[in-house]
Design an enzyme around this catalytic site. Structure first.
Site, PDB file in Angstrom:
ATOM      1  N   LYS A  48     -12.001 139.384 -86.322  1.00  0.00           N
ATOM      2  CA  LYS A  48     -13.102 138.304 -86.421  1.00  0.00           C
ATOM      3  C   LYS A  48     -14.540 139.155 -86.619  1.00  0.00           C
ATOM      4  O   LYS A  48     -14.847 139.843 -85.801  1.00  0.00           O
ATOM      5  CB  LYS A  48     -13.184 137.324 -85.052  1.00  0.00           C
ATOM      6  CG  LYS A  48     -14.353 136.536 -85.237  1.00  0.00           C
ATOM      7  CD  LYS A  48     -14.596 135.559 -84.083  1.00  0.00           C
ATOM      8  CE  LYS A  48     -15.764 134.854 -83.845  1.00  0.00           C
ATOM      9  NZ  LYS A  48     -15.620 133.811 -82.776  1.00  0.00           N
ATOM     10  N   LYS A  59     -25.628 126.761 -79.970  1.00  0.00           N
ATOM     11  CA  LYS A  59     -25.421 127.044 -78.837  1.00  0.00           C
ATOM     12  C   LYS A  59     -26.869 126.923 -77.840  1.00  0.00           C
ATOM     13  O   LYS A  59     -27.866 126.980 -78.446  1.00  0.00           O
ATOM     14  CB  LYS A  59     -25.188 128.362 -78.764  1.00  0.00           C
ATOM     15  CG  LYS A  59     -23.595 128.986 -79.235  1.00  0.00           C
ATOM     16  CD  LYS A  59     -23.437 130.112 -79.138  1.00  0.00           C
ATOM     17  CE  LYS A  59     -22.045 130.936 -79.564  1.00  0.00           C
ATOM     18  NZ  LYS A  59     -20.844 130.003 -78.593  1.00  0.00           N
ATOM     19  N   ASP A  90     -20.003 139.192 -81.383  1.00  0.00           N
ATOM     20  CA  ASP A  90     -18.655 138.416 -81.835  1.00  0.00           C
ATOM     21  C   ASP A  90     -18.356 138.964 -83.260  1.00  0.00           C
ATOM     22  O   ASP A  90     -17.260 138.310 -83.694  1.00  0.00           O
ATOM     23  CB  ASP A  90     -19.585 136.847 -82.470  1.00  0.00           C
ATOM     24  CG  ASP A  90     -18.647 135.695 -82.048  1.00  0.00           C
ATOM     25  OD1 ASP A  90     -17.741 135.966 -81.446  1.00  0.00           O
ATOM     26  OD2 ASP A  90     -18.753 134.798 -82.758  1.00  0.00           O
ATOM     27  N   ASP A 114     -19.473 125.422 -84.054  1.00  0.00           N
ATOM     28  CA  ASP A 114     -19.550 126.556 -83.227  1.00  0.00           C
ATOM     29  C   ASP A 114     -17.787 127.059 -83.144  1.00  0.00           C
ATOM     30  O   ASP A 114     -17.748 128.145 -82.586  1.00  0.00           O
ATOM     31  CB  ASP A 114     -20.014 126.161 -81.746  1.00  0.00           C
ATOM     32  CG  ASP A 114     -20.263 127.465 -81.037  1.00  0.00           C
ATOM     33  OD1 ASP A 114     -20.307 128.760 -81.771  1.00  0.00           O
ATOM     34  OD2 ASP A 114     -20.649 127.525 -80.006  1.00  0.00           O
ATOM     35  N   ARG A 170     -12.283 130.477 -85.793  1.00  0.00           N
ATOM     36  CA  ARG A 170     -11.034 130.081 -86.449  1.00  0.00           C
ATOM     37  C   ARG A 170     -10.900 129.881 -87.905  1.00  0.00           C
ATOM     38  O   ARG A 170     -10.000 129.977 -88.666  1.00  0.00           O
ATOM     39  CB  ARG A 170     -10.502 128.876 -85.634  1.00  0.00           C
ATOM     40  CG  ARG A 170     -11.237 127.698 -85.357  1.00  0.00           C
ATOM     41  CD  ARG A 170     -10.719 126.923 -84.315  1.00  0.00           C
ATOM     42  NE  ARG A 170     -11.448 127.329 -83.301  1.00  0.00           N
ATOM     43  CZ  ARG A 170     -11.219 126.546 -82.126  1.00  0.00           C
ATOM     44  NH1 ARG A 170     -10.669 125.340 -81.822  1.00  0.00           N
ATOM     45  NH2 ARG A 170     -12.014 127.007 -81.019  1.00  0.00           N
TER      46      ARG A 170
HETATM   47  N1  BES Z   1     -17.942 133.289 -80.268  1.00  0.00           N
HETATM   48  C1  BES Z   1     -17.465 132.163 -79.452  1.00  0.00           C
HETATM   49  C2  BES Z   1     -16.777 132.491 -78.356  1.00  0.00           C
HETATM   50  C3  BES Z   1     -17.167 133.298 -77.017  1.00  0.00           C
HETATM   51  C4  BES Z   1     -17.930 132.558 -76.020  1.00  0.00           C
HETATM   52  C5  BES Z   1     -17.279 134.607 -77.192  1.00  0.00           C
HETATM   53  C6  BES Z   1     -18.163 133.433 -75.123  1.00  0.00           C
HETATM   54  C7  BES Z   1     -17.640 135.388 -76.194  1.00  0.00           C
HETATM   55  C8  BES Z   1     -18.312 134.844 -75.397  1.00  0.00           C
HETATM   56  C9  BES Z   1     -17.073 131.076 -80.340  1.00  0.00           C
HETATM   57  O1  BES Z   1     -17.321 130.962 -81.690  1.00  0.00           O
HETATM   58  C10 BES Z   1     -17.202 129.648 -79.690  1.00  0.00           C
HETATM   59  O2  BES Z   1     -18.542 129.505 -79.945  1.00  0.00           O
HETATM   60  N2  BES Z   1     -16.268 128.905 -79.282  1.00  0.00           N
HETATM   61  C11 BES Z   1     -16.479 127.690 -78.702  1.00  0.00           C
HETATM   62  C12 BES Z   1     -15.392 126.643 -79.313  1.00  0.00           C
HETATM   63  C13 BES Z   1     -15.545 125.349 -78.797  1.00  0.00           C
HETATM   64  C14 BES Z   1     -16.567 124.843 -79.921  1.00  0.00           C
HETATM   65  C15 BES Z   1     -14.411 124.714 -79.159  1.00  0.00           C
HETATM   66  C16 BES Z   1     -16.656 127.718 -77.207  1.00  0.00           C
HETATM   67  O3  BES Z   1     -15.852 128.720 -76.524  1.00  0.00           O
HETATM   68  O4  BES Z   1     -17.299 127.120 -76.524  1.00  0.00           O
HETATM   69 ZN    ZN Z   2     -19.044 129.916 -82.042  1.00  0.00          ZN
HETATM   70 ZN    ZN Z   3     -17.919 132.957 -82.401  1.00  0.00          ZN
END
Ligand code: BES
Ligand code: ZN
Ligand code: ZN
Length: 490
Positions: free
Chosen positions: A259, A271, A282, A341, A345
């Site tokens: 990624k 966020k 990321d 966010d 994926r």
């Molecule tokens: N990059 C984030 C995940 C992440 C969170 C990495 C904390 C490192 C530390 C990812 O893109 C994300 O934001 N995921 C969301 C998914 C949700 C919207 C279903 C999450 O984990 O809140």
């Molecule tokens: Zn995200």
């Molecule tokens: Zn992310």
């Protein structure tokens, strides 16, 4: 740290000799010449040192070496990769603080399950990283740190020829992990998708890999609708990076996908401000894959290995993709966006689909994919998801010997209902519960390889603050594990 290996270093050149000791092990036989053995044993006996974990004691010796530092590693049978790493982290701190430019480290114990070779490799590689700090943007006094040279005195029998081979290998691994850490720590304004691709090209040139970088036009031609959707809110162009190592004698092909979100603001589903700066990490999966590819080429592993990196920023702009949008991915499958966010994926699905053309025996992705994985496992283990029990076991074994723990979580179809959409083939999020699992299950919809594994490294790719083993920032996790895994295939 600069590293070398010697059973009998010249102590006249050593500022500080470090010895790792377990509880009750305060007077083992040291492999040094008799007079030194006696001197060390006497100094330890006088010192009251107990060998408790985290205990550190520097003693002055008459003659050479002038300083002896004892590092406690706790109970003898609890000496493992984790305690060894903590000891090594402590050694680096002491050496920096005392400006010991030249040190020797003697660790008399073998790591559980490892022979002298594997133990020395682990210790050397970790020592090389022990005083790592990302200093690119430090200009003042702090930037002036001493260069420490470390000689490892190995545990057990290791002949000179094997020692040389292990040292060379440790250097390749350590330098490759450093590439991943530097990339991870670099800020988002420094490492944009285009700059990430430039770094991949440089690494490819250095290591002897083939590198192809697809720009936006080519990504459009490929039909990577997921990557393009995430990219729409950003002023920076996306990139799709392909690295290839194809030795003639290779019998197996492994594809890695990383990624490469160079900054994740969340997009329109933005966020919270708190800790948003951490989202420069990321692209850690991408860093891991670039580092793996570098090491694979430099170690000339007899496996065909492909590295695929979709890269973009995730920002809210006037053209940004929105909740409610339906995206047609490269595979033809459609996705209803519920949360922008969940962008990782959306770019990985296209890369996983792209991988089919290599007909890989194994397909493995690394991604800082979900906060939910951090909720489940904290910072001590990456989440492992796989549709192949055999591959999962190989990766678990590799992760144990690399000292990069993983823990398996399900990717069962039982959860499919969570990502069912009324409007498209699936939604891009599965709701509040089981977030790491539904993310993995989403990826699985695009995997056409019977042997796939997904590593969610959201909790392990970087540390939020310094801990007993690592400084703050990128860890380069996954590189060592992947190399061990590839060696078992070779
Ligand atoms: N990059 C984030 C995940 C992440 C969170 C990495 C904390 C490192 C530390 C990812 O893109 C994300 O934001 N995921 C969301 C998914 C949700 C919207 C279903 C999450 O984990 O809140
Ligand atoms: Zn995200
Ligand atoms: Zn992310």
């Amino acid at each position: 740290m600069n590293i070398s290996l010697s059973r009998d270093p010249k102590f006249s050149r050593i500022d500080n000799l470090f010895i790792l000791l377990a509880e009750g092990e305060t007077a083992p036989a040291f492999p040094f010449e008799t007079a030194l053995n006696k001197k060390i044993a006497a100094a330890i006996a006088r010192s009251g040192f107990t060998g408790r974990q985290d205990e550190g004691l520097t003693l002055l010796l008459e003659g050479e070496p002038r300083k002896l530092t004892l590092i406690g590693v706790g109970k003898p049978d609890s000496f493992n990769r984790r305690t060894a790493r903590a000891a090594i982290h402590g050694i680096a701190r002491i050496a920096q603080r005392n400006a010991d430019a030249s040190i020797a480290v003697y660790s008399p114990r073998l790591l559980p399950g490892d022979d002298p070779e594997e133990t020395a490799l682990f210790m050397l590689d970790r020592l090389a990283h022990s005083d790592y700090r990302y200093m690119t943007f430090k200009t003042g006094e702090e930037a002036r740190r001493i260069e420490v040279h470390c000689t490892l005195i190995p545990a057990g029998d290791l002949d000179a020829k094997t020692g040389k081979r292990i040292l060379d290998k440790a250097k390749v691994i350590a330098d490759s992990v450093r590439v991943a850490r530097d990339l991870g720590n670099a800020p988002g304004n420094e490492i944009t998708p285009a700059r990430l691709a430039d770094r991949a090209r440089e690494v490819a040139k250095e290591a002897g890999l083939t590198c192809t970088v697809h720009d936006r036009k080519q990504i459009e031609k490929l039909g990577m609708g997921g990557l393009l959707a995430v990219n729409r809110g950003s002023a920076e162009e996306p990139r799709f990076i392909v690295l290839e190592w194809a030795p003639r004698k290779a019998k197996k092909t492994v594809c890695f996908v990383g990624k490469g979100i160079t900054f994740d603001s969340g997009g329109i589903s933005i966020k919270p401000a708190e800790k948003m700066e951490e989202m420069k990490f990321d692209m850690s999966g991408a860093g891991t894959v670039i580092a793996i590819m570098r090491a694979v080429a430099m170690l000339e592993l007899p496996v065909r290995v492909i590295g695929l990196i979709p890269s973009t920023e995730n920002l809210p702009g006037g053209k940004a993709y929105k909740p409610g949008d339906i995206i047609r991915t490269m595979s033809g499958k459609t996705v209803e966006i519920v949360n922008t966010d969940a962008e990782g994926r959306m770019i990985l699905c296209d890369a996983l689909h792209y991988a089919i053309r290599y007909a890989p025996d194994h397909l493995i992705d690394f991604a800082t994919l979900t906060g939910a994985c951090v909720v489940a496992l904290g910072f001590e283990a990456s989440g492992l998801f796989s549709n192949d029990d055999e591959l999962a076991q190989l990766l678990i074994n590799a992760s144990e010997s690399a000292g990069e723990p993983v823990w398996r979580l399900p990717e069962w179809d039982d959860y499919k209902e969570y990502i069912r959409s009324d409007w498209a083939d699936m939604k891009n999020v599965g709701g509040r519960w089981g977030g790491a699992v539904t993310a993995a299950l989403f990826l699985k919809q695009f995997v056409e390889c019977p042997s796939w594994a997904h590593l969610d490294i959201a909790g392990t790719a970087y540390t939020e603050s310094e801990n007993a083993r690592d400084p703050r920032g990128a860890t380069g996790t996954g590189v060592r594990m992947a190399l061990r895994f590839l060696e078992t295939l070779a």
